[in-house]
Motif scaffolding. Structure first.
Motif, PDB file in Angstrom:
ATOM      1  N   TRP A 185      -1.288  -9.777   4.927  1.00  0.00           N
ATOM      2  CA  TRP A 185      -1.502  -8.362   5.174  1.00  0.00           C
ATOM      3  C   TRP A 185      -0.212  -7.591   4.918  1.00  0.00           C
ATOM      4  CZ3 TRP A 185      -6.205  -6.450   5.520  1.00  0.00           C
ATOM      5  CH2 TRP A 185      -7.237  -7.281   5.946  1.00  0.00           C
ATOM      6  N   GLU A 226       0.826  -1.199   0.000  1.00  0.00           N
ATOM      7  CA  GLU A 226       0.000   0.000   0.000  1.00  0.00           C
ATOM      8  C   GLU A 226       0.867   1.258   0.000  1.00  0.00           C
ATOM      9  OE1 GLU A 226      -0.148  -2.363   2.411  1.00  0.00           O
ATOM     10  OE2 GLU A 226      -2.145  -3.304   2.294  1.00  0.00           O
ATOM     11  N   GLY A 242       0.342  -1.565   5.158  1.00  0.00           N
ATOM     12  CA  GLY A 242      -0.683  -0.532   5.198  1.00  0.00           C
ATOM     13  C   GLY A 242      -0.095   0.845   4.927  1.00  0.00           C
ATOM     14  N   CYS A 257      -2.724   0.314  -3.966  1.00  0.00           N
ATOM     15  CA  CYS A 257      -2.233  -0.988  -3.517  1.00  0.00           C
ATOM     16  C   CYS A 257      -1.857  -1.817  -4.728  1.00  0.00           C
ATOM     17  CB  CYS A 257      -3.313  -1.704  -2.719  1.00  0.00           C
ATOM     18  SG  CYS A 257      -2.945  -3.432  -2.365  1.00  0.00           S
ATOM     19  N   TYR A 270      -5.444  -0.720   4.512  1.00  0.00           N
ATOM     20  CA  TYR A 270      -4.880  -1.948   3.965  1.00  0.00           C
ATOM     21  C   TYR A 270      -5.743  -2.435   2.803  1.00  0.00           C
ATOM     22  CZ  TYR A 270      -2.847  -2.321   8.698  1.00  0.00           C
ATOM     23  OH  TYR A 270      -2.192  -2.098   9.886  1.00  0.00           O
TER      24      TYR A 270
END
Length: 117
Positions: free
Chosen positions: A107, A6, A110, A22, A97
């Motif tokens: 993940w 991101e 972010g 992203c 995110y």
């Protein structure tokens, strides 16, 4: 390894706009394209919440709190998802995110969005 990356966050004043991006690294197009992708955010001291989703055919859905202000889009050729945020409010502050709608990807780090009043 498949990894969302991101970018584009920052510090803005209430009412201003920001666009976050992203790019999903390590994923092939034939796997990315069918996915319903999503943006999530996590405010300080709160659980991560779903903000917006976009299907393979670009049908979109939004949380009530951002409807009419945020726009999600995607570029399959770049395996990327974007979130245009207009009319930002202090309550939009958080780490943003991206993931698919099942949270099936790893993940990323972010990107921090901070909205001052």
């Amino acid at each position: 390894q498949v990894q969302p990356v991101e970018s584009g966050g920052g510090l803005v004043q209430a009412g201003e706009s920001l666009r976050v991006a992203c790019r999903v690294r390590g994923i092939i197009t034939s796997v990315f394209n069918p996915k319903t992708m999503a943006w999530y955010r996590q405010a300080p001291g709160k659980q991560r919440e779903l903000v917006a989703t976009i299907t393979r055919t670009s049908t979109t859905n939004y949380a009530d709190s951002v409807k009419g202000r945020f726009t999600i889009s995607r570029d399959n050729s770049r395996k990327s998802v974007f979130l245009q945020m207009n009319g930002l409010k202090p309550e939009d502050t958080g780490v943003y995110y991206c993931n698919d709608d099942t949270e099936g990807l790893s993940w990323g780090q972010g990107t921090q969005v901070t909205v001052s009043s």
